[in-house]
Design a protein around this motif. Structure first.
Motif, PDB file in Angstrom:
ATOM      1  N   PRO A 165      45.592  46.654  28.250  1.00  0.00           N
ATOM      2  CA  PRO A 165      44.499  47.126  29.120  1.00  0.00           C
ATOM      3  C   PRO A 165      44.588  46.449  30.482  1.00  0.00           C
ATOM      4  O   PRO A 165      45.188  45.375  30.601  1.00  0.00           O
ATOM      5  CB  PRO A 165      43.238  46.696  28.360  1.00  0.00           C
ATOM      6  N   PRO A 166      43.975  47.047  31.503  1.00  0.00           N
ATOM      7  CA  PRO A 166      44.089  46.504  32.860  1.00  0.00           C
ATOM      8  C   PRO A 166      43.710  45.040  32.988  1.00  0.00           C
ATOM      9  O   PRO A 166      44.351  44.307  33.747  1.00  0.00           O
ATOM     10  CB  PRO A 166      43.128  47.396  33.673  1.00  0.00           C
ATOM     11  N   ASN A 167      42.709  44.599  32.231  1.00  0.00           N
ATOM     12  CA  ASN A 167      42.263  43.212  32.390  1.00  0.00           C
ATOM     13  C   ASN A 167      43.230  42.197  31.774  1.00  0.00           C
ATOM     14  O   ASN A 167      43.073  40.994  31.948  1.00  0.00           O
ATOM     15  CB  ASN A 167      40.874  43.031  31.774  1.00  0.00           C
ATOM     16  N   LYS A 168      44.238  42.675  31.020  1.00  0.00           N
ATOM     17  CA  LYS A 168      45.196  41.748  30.409  1.00  0.00           C
ATOM     18  C   LYS A 168      46.610  41.908  30.955  1.00  0.00           C
ATOM     19  O   LYS A 168      47.511  41.153  30.579  1.00  0.00           O
ATOM     20  CB  LYS A 168      45.220  41.953  28.891  1.00  0.00           C
ATOM     21  N   ILE A 169      46.805  42.900  31.825  1.00  0.00           N
ATOM     22  CA  ILE A 169      48.154  43.143  32.341  1.00  0.00           C
ATOM     23  C   ILE A 169      48.658  41.955  33.154  1.00  0.00           C
ATOM     24  O   ILE A 169      49.834  41.585  33.077  1.00  0.00           O
ATOM     25  CB  ILE A 169      48.174  44.435  33.187  1.00  0.00           C
ATOM     26  N   LEU A 216      45.238  35.929  42.571  1.00  0.00           N
ATOM     27  CA  LEU A 216      45.087  37.357  42.826  1.00  0.00           C
ATOM     28  C   LEU A 216      43.882  37.930  42.100  1.00  0.00           C
ATOM     29  O   LEU A 216      43.157  38.769  42.635  1.00  0.00           O
ATOM     30  CB  LEU A 216      46.356  38.093  42.405  1.00  0.00           C
ATOM     31  N   SER A 217      43.666  37.479  40.864  1.00  0.00           N
ATOM     32  CA  SER A 217      42.537  37.988  40.089  1.00  0.00           C
ATOM     33  C   SER A 217      41.204  37.554  40.695  1.00  0.00           C
ATOM     34  O   SER A 217      40.190  38.203  40.471  1.00  0.00           O
ATOM     35  CB  SER A 217      42.635  37.508  38.636  1.00  0.00           C
ATOM     36  N   LYS A 218      41.217  36.477  41.472  1.00  0.00           N
ATOM     37  CA  LYS A 218      40.002  36.016  42.133  1.00  0.00           C
ATOM     38  C   LYS A 218      39.767  36.698  43.474  1.00  0.00           C
ATOM     39  O   LYS A 218      38.782  36.399  44.167  1.00  0.00           O
ATOM     40  CB  LYS A 218      40.062  34.495  42.337  1.00  0.00           C
ATOM     41  N   GLY A 219      40.674  37.606  43.837  1.00  0.00           N
ATOM     42  CA  GLY A 219      40.475  38.365  45.067  1.00  0.00           C
ATOM     43  C   GLY A 219      41.088  37.750  46.306  1.00  0.00           C
ATOM     44  O   GLY A 219      40.793  38.199  47.419  1.00  0.00           O
ATOM     45  N   ALA A 245      43.064  45.181  42.084  1.00  0.00           N
ATOM     46  CA  ALA A 245      44.125  44.875  43.026  1.00  0.00           C
ATOM     47  C   ALA A 245      45.244  44.041  42.446  1.00  0.00           C
ATOM     48  O   ALA A 245      46.370  44.110  42.866  1.00  0.00           O
ATOM     49  CB  ALA A 245      43.548  44.132  44.248  1.00  0.00           C
ATOM     50  N   ALA A 246      44.927  43.283  41.406  1.00  0.00           N
ATOM     51  CA  ALA A 246      45.932  42.354  40.872  1.00  0.00           C
ATOM     52  C   ALA A 246      46.486  42.784  39.530  1.00  0.00           C
ATOM     53  O   ALA A 246      47.044  41.994  38.805  1.00  0.00           O
ATOM     54  CB  ALA A 246      45.336  40.962  40.764  1.00  0.00           C
TER      55      ALA A 246
END
Length: 427
Positions: free
Chosen positions: A38-42, A234-237, A420-421
Motif C-alpha cells: 500500500p502507498p503508506n508502506k512503499i 521525504l515522508s515529513k514533507g 509525494a514520497a
C-alpha cells in the motif's frame, strides 16, 4: 558459460546473454514492490530494496577482487550460480502475478533492435574513437551514421505503434524529462568516479584488486544508513530539491578530496571521502526518482521507473567512455609536459638515472644492460606520476561538472502532497 569461456569473444557473447536476462530484473523488482505494498508502506519497502541494491554491487567487487587475487577470474562468475538458483526458487515460490496485469499482445522487437543498434554504436564510437583517429576511420564514420539513423528510427517506431518497448511519450511529463536529465548526469558522474578510483589506486598507488574493493564498503554502508533517513525526511514533507542539492554538495566534496591524491596517500585518506559519497548517493537517487515519477500511476509508473533505471545505466556507460577518452588525451598532454624536464641537462633526472644505472651494475648487470633497465625504471616512474596527475585532474573536472546539476534541480517542479514520497526509496 562466462566462467568457462576460453576467448574474449566467447566471454563477450555470454555476457550479452547475461545482459538479456539481467536487464529487466531491476525494473521488474521495483514494479513488484509498487504493486505489492500500500502507498503508506512503499517508502519503507523501497528503502529496504535500496539497501540490497547498494550492498550487492559493493560487496561484489570486494569478493571479486579476493577471488581474482587468490583463486581465478573464472570463479567470479561461478560464485553467482548458487545465488541465482536460490533467487529463482524464491521467485517461483513467492512472487505471484499482479492483479489486473495484462500480458502485451505483441513485443516491440524492432524498437528493441533499434535501441541496441543506437546504444551499441555510440558506445563503440566513444570507446574506440581515439585509437582509430576518430573520423579519419571509416569504421567510426559508419557507426556514427548508424547511431544517428538508429536513434531516429527508434523514436519514430516508438511514437508510431500502440505497444512500444519504451513509452517515450511519457517524456511529455516535464518532471520525468528533467528527472531523466538528472539521472543521466548522476550515472555519468558517479559511475565515472568509481571507474577512475581503481585505476588510481592500482596503477599509481600499487594497491591490489582486493584492497580497492574494500574501499567501496564504507560508502555503501553510509548509503544503507542514509536511505531510511532520506525516506523519513521525504515522508515529513521536506522539499526533495533541498535534499538533492545537499546530496550534490556531498558528492562534490567527495570528488574534490580525491582530486588531491598524492603518491603518499594511503587508506586513511580515502575513508572520509567515500563516506561523503555514500551520503551523496542516498540524498540524490531517491528524491530524484520521487520527483520524476510523481503523479504517475499504474503502467505509466512501471514504465517511468524502468526509464529512470535505463537512463542512469546509459549515463554510466557513456560517462565511463567519455572520462576514459578525457584521460587518454590528458595523459598524453601531461606526459609531454613532464618529458621536457627529463634530459641529460637536468641535474635531478641525470642524477636519478646515474643512481639507477649504478644500482643495476652493482647487482651484476653489464653497463649497457644496466642503462637500459634504468631507462625502463624511469619510464615506470614517469607513467605512475603522469597517471596520478591525470586522475587528479579527472576527479576535479567531475567535481566541477556535478555542480551543473544544481540549476537542473531548481528547474524541477515540486508540489507538496501526502503522496509525494511514495517512491522515496526506489532507485
Amino acid at each position: 558459460m562466462c566462467g568457462l569461456s576460453e576467448s574474449l569473444w566467447t566471454l563477450v557473447f555470454w555476457r550479452f546473454i547475461q545482459g538479456l536476462g539481467g536487464g529487466g530484473l531491476l525494473s521488474t523488482a521495483q514494479t513488484i514492490i509498487i504493486g505489492s505494498f500500500p502507498p503508506n508502506k512503499i517508502s519503507t519497502a523501497n528503502a529496504i530494496f535500496g539497501v540490497g541494491m547498494i550492498m550487492g554491487p559493493t560487496f561484489g567487487p570486494t569478493l571479486g577482487g579476493y577471488i581474482t587475487d587468490h583463486i581465478s577470474w573464472h570463479w567470479i562468475f561461478f560464485v553467482n550460480i548458487p545465488i541465482g538458483i536460490i533467487a529463482a526458487f524464491l521467485s517461483w515460490a513467492f512472487i505471484t502475478n499482479r492483479p489486473g496485469a495484462v500480458k502485451p499482445k505483441k513485443i516491440d522487437w524492432w524498437g528493441i533492435l533499434f535501441l541496441i543498434i543506437t546504444v551499441g554504436s555510440i558506445q563503440y564510437v566513444l570507446e574506440e574513437g581515439t585509437s582509430k583517429d576518430w573520423f579519419e576511420s571509416k569504421e567510426i564514420v559508419i557507426l556514427s551514421i548508424t547511431a544517428l539513423f538508429g536513434v531516429m528510427a527508434f523514436i519514430h517506431r516508438e511514437l508510431s505503434i500502440d505497444y512500444p518497448a519504451v513509452n517515450i511519450r511519457l517524456y511529455g511529463n516535464y518532471n520525468l524529462a528533467m528527472g531523466s536529465v538528472m539521472n543521466m548526469i548522476l550515472g555519468m558522474l558517479l559511475y565515472g568516479t568509481v571507474f577512475i578510483f581503481p585505476l588510481l589506486t592500482q596503477i599509481s598507488l600499487g594497491w591490489t584488486a582486493t584492497q580497492t574493493g574494500v574501499f567501496m564498503i564504507p560508502g555503501a554502508l553510509c548509503t544503507a544508513v542514509a536511505m531510511p533517513i532520506v525516506a523519513r525526511l521525504l515522508s515529513k514533507g521536506i522539499n526533495p530539491k533541498t535534499i538533492i542539492i545537499l546530496g550534490v554538495m556531498f558528492t562534490f566534496g567527495f570528488v574534490m578530496m580525491l582530486g588531491f591524491t598524492s603518491p603518499d596517500s594511503n587508506e586513511n585518506n580515502f575513508y572520509f571521502p567515500f563516506v561523503l559519497r555514500g551520503f551523496g548517493l542516498a540524498f540524490m537517487m531517491s528524491p530524484i526518482l520521487s520527483l520524476a515519477v510523481g503523479g504517475l500511476r499504474g503502467a505509466d509508473m512501471a514504465q517511468a521507473v524502468g526509464l529512470a533505471n535505463m537512463v542512469r545505466q546509459l549515463g554510466g556507460a557513456f560517462g565511463i567512455a567519455l572520462i576514459n577518452l578525457y584521460l587518454i588525451h590528458l595523459n598524453s598532454q601531461i606526459r609531454g609536459n613532464m618529458l621536457g624536464y627529463i634530459n641529460i641537462y637536468d641535474t635531478q633526472s641525470a642524477d636519478r638515472l646515474t643512481s639507477l644505472t649504478q644500482n643495476y651494475v652493482d647487482k651484476g648487470w653489464s653497463f649497457d644492460e644496466a642503462t637500459s633497465l634504468a631507462y625502463r625504471a624511469m619510464e615506470g616512474m614517469l607513467f605512475k606520476q603522469q597517471a596520478l596527475v591525470a586522475y587528479n585532474h579527472g576527479f576535479m573536472v567531475i567535481g566541477l561538472t556535478i555542480l551543473l546539476a544544481i540549476p537542473i534541480v531548481l528547474l524541477l517542479r515540486y508540489k507538496k502532497s501526502p503522496k509525494a514520497a511514495d517512491l522515496s526509496g526506489a532507485h
